[in-house]
Scaffold this motif. Structure first.
Motif, short mmCIF file in Angstrom:
data_model
loop_
_atom_site.label_atom_id
_atom_site.label_comp_id
_atom_site.label_asym_id
_atom_site.label_seq_id
_atom_site.Cartn_x
_atom_site.Cartn_y
_atom_site.Cartn_z
N ARG A 325 0.83 -1.21 0.00
CA ARG A 325 0.00 0.00 0.00
C ARG A 325 0.87 1.26 0.00
O ARG A 325 0.52 2.27 -0.58
N ASN A 326 2.01 1.20 0.67
CA ASN A 326 2.87 2.39 0.80
C ASN A 326 3.93 2.52 -0.29
O ASN A 326 4.59 3.55 -0.39
N LEU A 327 4.11 1.46 -1.06
CA LEU A 327 5.28 1.39 -1.96
C LEU A 327 5.41 2.61 -2.88
O LEU A 327 6.43 3.31 -2.86
N PHE A 328 4.39 2.88 -3.70
CA PHE A 328 4.54 3.93 -4.70
C PHE A 328 4.59 5.31 -4.06
O PHE A 328 5.30 6.20 -4.52
N ALA A 329 3.82 5.50 -2.96
CA ALA A 329 3.83 6.81 -2.29
C ALA A 329 5.21 7.09 -1.68
O ALA A 329 5.71 8.21 -1.75
N GLU A 330 5.84 6.07 -1.10
CA GLU A 330 7.17 6.29 -0.50
C GLU A 330 8.22 6.51 -1.59
O GLU A 330 9.14 7.30 -1.43
N LEU A 331 8.08 5.80 -2.71
CA LEU A 331 8.99 6.06 -3.83
C LEU A 331 8.86 7.50 -4.31
O LEU A 331 9.85 8.19 -4.55
N ARG A 332 7.61 7.96 -4.43
CA ARG A 332 7.39 9.35 -4.83
C ARG A 332 7.97 10.31 -3.79
O ARG A 332 8.55 11.34 -4.14
N GLY A 333 7.78 9.97 -2.51
CA GLY A 333 8.28 10.82 -1.44
C GLY A 333 9.79 10.97 -1.51
O GLY A 333 10.33 12.08 -1.40
N LEU A 334 10.49 9.88 -1.71
CA LEU A 334 11.96 9.95 -1.80
C LEU A 334 12.38 10.68 -3.07
O LEU A 334 13.37 11.41 -3.08
N ASP A 335 11.61 10.47 -4.14
CA ASP A 335 11.93 11.16 -5.39
C ASP A 335 11.84 12.67 -5.20
O ASP A 335 12.61 13.43 -5.78
N ALA A 336 10.88 13.11 -4.36
CA ALA A 336 10.68 14.55 -4.13
C ALA A 336 11.55 15.08 -3.00
O ALA A 336 11.59 16.28 -2.75
N SER A 337 12.26 14.20 -2.30
CA SER A 337 13.05 14.62 -1.13
C SER A 337 14.38 15.22 -1.57
O SER A 337 14.67 15.33 -2.76
N GLU A 338 15.20 15.56 -0.57
CA GLU A 338 16.52 16.14 -0.87
C GLU A 338 17.54 15.10 -1.32
O GLU A 338 18.63 15.44 -1.75
N ALA A 339 17.18 13.82 -1.17
CA ALA A 339 18.12 12.76 -1.55
C ALA A 339 18.49 12.89 -3.02
O ALA A 339 17.64 13.20 -3.86
N GLU A 340 19.76 12.65 -3.33
CA GLU A 340 20.20 12.76 -4.73
C GLU A 340 20.15 11.42 -5.45
O GLU A 340 19.98 11.35 -6.66
#
Ligand code: TXA
Ligand code: MG
Length: 372
Positions: A325-340
Motif C-alpha cells: 500500500r505504501n510502496l509507490f507513495a514512498e517512492l514518490r516521497g523519496l523522489d521529491a526529497s533532498e536525496a540525490e
C-alpha cells in the motif's frame, strides 16, 4: 494545471460518466492504483489514453467491468457468457479446461486485483489490445470505480494514470502531479488500499496459468485454486505460450521508475558493506526499507556510507499488505526529497504480496535494464 479534482460523490461520479460517454478520459480510483479511464469501444478515447500517457500503442490496455454492467448483459449467465455478451470475450474460443479455470478464478477473485487475458471478440478495438487476439479484463473492487463503470454503461479501458514508465499513482494528488495538465477531471476516492497493480494472468491452450505480471493477487493462491502451479511467462521459458503476449509494460525491464537514480542494495541493510556500494556517492542518499524502523536504518546506512541519509520504510512491522500500500507513495516521497540518489532494500519474500513488491522495486531500479 487545469484539471478538476472532485470528490467521489454521486455528482462527481455523474460528471465523470458524462465525460466518459462523450469519449473523454478521466482519472479514477481503484483498489490497486488510480486509472486513466476511457470508453473501451471508443477509438478516440483510446487514442487519448495513449497520447496522455505517452504510452506506445504496442502496449495493450486492461478493460474494466462492473457487476451491474455484466448483469445487464444476462443476469442468469456465467461471468464468461456475460463478458461475451458485453462484447469483450470470445468465450467459445476457450477450451474446456481454460473455461473451467477462468470461471473458478473469476468466482474466487472478482471483484479484485486479478486481470485475466482471454480470447477477444472482433468488437474490441485493436487499439485496446494492440492487435493481439486476446483482451485483458478486470473487475475492480472499489465502490467508485464500480459506480463509474456502471454509470458510463460500458467497459472502461484504464491503464495506471501515470506517464509511461513512471511511478503509478495511489492518490488523486499523484494523478494530478502526473497528468494534471492534460486531463479534465480526477475523481478523488482517497488512497488506494492495495497499492500495486493487478496480477495479470493468461490461461494457455491447456488451461494452465501463466503469470504475465505479479500484482495484488498472490500467485500461490491462484495455483492452489487451479490445482496447478503458476508459471512465470518469459520469452525464453515459454516460446510457444499460446496466445503469446506481446511485450507488456508490466513485463518491461525498466518501469515504475522515479526520476532519481534508484539502486537495489545487494541484500538486507543489516549485512551491507561499503565495498558493495558504488565508489562515488552523492552527499545525500535516500534509503527505502521494506520493513523495520527508518531511524535506525538511516543511522546504519549513514555509518556505512558516511553520507546524510533520508530513510523511509514500507512497513515498520514487516506487514506485506501495508508495504504494498505504501510502496509507490514512498517512492514518490523519496523522489521529491533532498536525496540525490535512492537505495532500496530488495524484497526477498516470495509469499503474499512480497513477489509483486520485489518485482516493482527491481523494475524501478537501474538493474531493471539488466532484464531482472
Ligand atoms: O491494477 C491495474 O491493473 C491497474 C488499474 C488502473 O486497474 N491498471 C493497469 O493497467 O495496471 P496498465 O495498462 O498499466 O497495465 C496493463 C497490463 C500490462 O502489463 C499489459 O501489457 C497487460 O496488462 N496486458 C493488457 N492486455 C494484454 C493482452 N491482451 N495480453 C497480454 N498482456 C496484456
Ligand atoms: Mg502502468
Amino acid at each position: 494545471m487545469n484539471v478538476r479534482i472532485v470528490p467521489a460523490t454521486p455528482a462527481g461520479i455523474d460528471a465523470a460518466a458524462e465525460l466518459l460517454r462523450a469519449g473523454d478520459v478521466v482519472g479514477i480510483p481503484t483498489e490497486t492504483v488510480y486509472g486513466l479511464a476511457g470508453d473501451a469501444f471508443h477509438e478516440g478515447a483510446l487514442t487519448r489514453i495513449f497520447a496522455v500517457k505517452e504510452r506506445p500503442t504496442f502496449d495493450p490496455l486492461i478493460l474494466h467491468v462492473s457487476p451491474a454492467l455484466l448483469s445487464r448483459h444476462g443476469s442468469g449467465k456465467s461471468t464468461l457468457e456475460q463478458l461475451a455478451h458485453v462484447g469483450l470475450v470470445d468465450a467459445a474460443r476457450l477450451g474446456e479446461r481454460a473455461t473451467a479455470g477462468a470461471e473458478a478464478l473469476l468466482a474466487a477473485f472478482w471483484p479484485g486485483p486479478l486481470t485475466l487475458v482471454l480470447p477477444k471478440l472482433p468488437a474490441v478495438p485493436d487499439l485496446a489490445t494492440s492487435g493481439l487476439p486476446t483482451v485483458a479484463v478486470r473487475m475492480p473492487d472499489h465502490p467508485v470505480a464500480e459506480a463509474v463503470i456502471t454509470a458510463a454503461g460500458r467497459p472502461l479501458a484504464a491503464p495506471s494514470a501515470n506517464r509511461f514508465g513512471r511511478i503509478s499513482p495511489t492518490s488523486a494528488a499523484d494523478v494530478a502531479a502526473e497528468l494534471g495538465d492534460r486531463i479534465p477531471l480526477i475523481l478523488d476516492g482517497g488512497r488506494c488500499s492495495v497499492g500495486v497493480e493487478s496480477t495479470v494472468l493468461l490461461l494457455d491452450g491447456d488451461g494452465l496459468p501463466i503469470l504475465l505480471r505479479p500484482g495484488g493477487v498472490d500467485p500461490d493462491a491462484i495455483g492452489r485454486l487451479l490445482g496447478s502451479p503458476v508459471r512465470t511467462w518469459s520469452p525464453l521459458a515459454a516460446p510457444g505460450a499460446s496466445p503469446a503476449p506481446a511485450v507488456s509494460p508490466g513485463l518491461m525491464a525498466s518501469h515504475y521508475a522515479p526520476r532519481k537514480r534508484l539502486r537495489l542494495l545487494p541484500g538486507p541493510l543489516a549485512g551491507v558493506e561499503r565495498a558493495a556500494l558504488p565508489t562515488v556517492l552523492p552527499d545525500r542518499l535516500g534509503l527505502l526499507l521494506v520493513s523495520g524502523d527508518p531511524e535506525s536504518g538511516a543511522r546504519r546506512f549513514a555509518e556505512v556510507t558516511g553520507r546524510r541519509v533520508i530513510a523511509r520504510t514500507l512497513s515498520r512491522s514487516g506487514d506485506l499488505v501495508e508495504a504494498a500500500r505504501n510502496l509507490f507513495a514512498e517512492l514518490r516521497g523519496l523522489d521529491a526529497s533532498e536525496a540525490e540518489e535512492i537505495f532500496a532494500e530488495p524484497c526477498s519474500r516470495q509469499e503474499g504480496l512480497g513477489y509483486a513488491i520485489g518485482d516493482r522495486l527491481r523494475r524501478a531500479s537501474d538493474r531493471g535494464g539488466e532484464g531482472a
